[in-house]
Design a protein around this motif. Structure first.
Motif, short mmCIF file in Angstrom:
data_model
loop_
_atom_site.label_atom_id
_atom_site.label_comp_id
_atom_site.label_asym_id
_atom_site.label_seq_id
_atom_site.Cartn_x
_atom_site.Cartn_y
_atom_site.Cartn_z
N ASP A 109 0.75 -1.25 0.06
CA ASP A 109 0.03 0.04 -0.10
C ASP A 109 0.86 1.20 -0.06
O ASP A 109 0.32 2.23 -0.61
CB ASP A 109 -0.85 0.06 1.11
N ALA A 139 -3.58 -1.48 -5.48
CA ALA A 139 -3.08 -0.45 -4.49
C ALA A 139 -2.74 0.79 -4.81
O ALA A 139 -3.56 1.79 -4.19
CB ALA A 139 -1.79 -1.08 -3.62
N GLN A 143 -5.37 4.79 -4.48
CA GLN A 143 -4.90 5.95 -4.06
C GLN A 143 -4.91 7.23 -4.93
O GLN A 143 -4.69 8.14 -4.21
CB GLN A 143 -3.22 5.75 -3.68
#
Length: 329
Positions: A109, A139, A143
């Protein structure tokens, strides 16, 4: 300086409204007005018939009780002490390294967050951006917030365990909301034969035309081994054995690489729905995002192929790569 989003002073109706709210509701209302609408403590005091000191205590109480929560998303930090020597060793224009803190999922992450930060810093409206698949790309995609109006395109067919358009499904609402476009297809990574692969690619000519105009490709790297690679699930055991016989250490977008950067198992790639090597070579920027010391040999192999121009990884992977490269000198 905080200013109230309304004119004049509050009257009896506002104070009465405050009286009608329960204790928790009042704390939530004060938090909303102060933190989200920039209403000053003085103006809140006038509005609800309370002193500004009382307002301050109530705002603090709201935070203590978890009714009001403040989140600060601190940017992931690059580690130049590791990134700079790795950049020199690999001969790449761009290398960013994050700390290897927490579980493998947390590290992935963090690497994805650094990738998202890089995209926010570098993307411009109108750019054509290709994205690979895999867990690290998931991941990263999760974001990316408030992207510009880019053209986003799927670079590789889907693995059996993932949805056909992931991670682009996550990004589609944000990209299209910004005025951009997302181009995906439902083909599997391994078509099974050259003929079936050609059948799939003939149906996605509009998507594949975008590959020739990529401004940036963002890709994951997988370690190819007897058990480590999720990619093995996409291929029959006999095909995996054929790949193993050529000794690759890495896979990227359905292409296989040896430790010294040679591209191998191309007969299998010809049965796979993916981007061509020459299209990746023509892209001005190809950034690999990969984490974990167990991927160090794989990342080195891909870097030595000359196909990537940038790398985002974690400290443990970076230090292991430096060790391997030093031992090879």
């Amino acid at each position: 300086m905080r200013t109230a989003p309304f004119l004049g002073h509050a009257g009896k109706d506002d104070a009465a409204h405050g009286d009608a709210l329960s204790g928790d509701q009042l704390l939530a209302e004060l938090g909303r007005l102060y933190y989200l609408e920039d209403v000053s403590k003085v103006d809140l005091g006038r509005r609800f018939g309370l002193s500004r000191f009382k307002i301050a205590r109530m705002l603090a109480k709201g935070r203590e009780r978890g009714i009001v929560r403040i989140e600060i998303h601190e940017p992931t930090q690059n580690l130049p002490v590791v990134a700079d020597p790795l950049k020199t060793t690999l001969g790449l224009p761009l290398v960013r390294v994050v700390e290897s803190k927490g579980s493998p999922v947390q590290v992935r992450d963090a690497v994805g967050l650094m990738g998202a930060q890089l995209l926010r810093e570098s993307l411009e409206g109108g750019d054509v951006v290709g994205m690979g698949g895999g867990r690290t790309m998931h991941a990263l995609g999760a974001q990316i917030q408030e992207p510009p109006a880019v053209t986003l395109v799927q670079l590789v067919g889907a693995l059996p365990s993932t949805s056909p358009t992931a991670p682009l499904d996550e990004l589609r609402p944000r990209v299209e909301g910004a005025g951009g476009s997302v181009h995906t297809f439902g083909a599997p990574l391994f078509a099974g034969s050259v003929q079936r692969r050609d059948s799939w690619t003939s149906q996605m000519s509009a998507v594949r035309e975008l590959y020739d105009g990529l401004d940036l490709a963002v890709v994951g790297i997988g370690a190819w081994g007897s058990a480590r690679s999720v990619l093995r699930t996409a291929y029959p055991p006999a095909v995996c054995t054929r790949i193993d016989d050529e000794g690759p250490v890495a896979e990227m977008l359905g292409h296989w690489f040896t430790a010294d950067g040679a591209v191998v198992a191309q007969d299998v790639t010809r049965m796979s729905v993916t981007t061509e090597i020459h299209q990746l070579s023509a892209a001005p920027h190809v950034v690999a995002v990969a984490a974990g010391a167990d991927k160090a040999k794989a990342i080195l192999g891909v870097a030595r192929s000359g196909l990537i121009t940038g790398l985002i990884t974690d400290r443990q992977a970076a230090e292991r790569m430096l060790e391997i490269a030093g031992a090879a000198v």
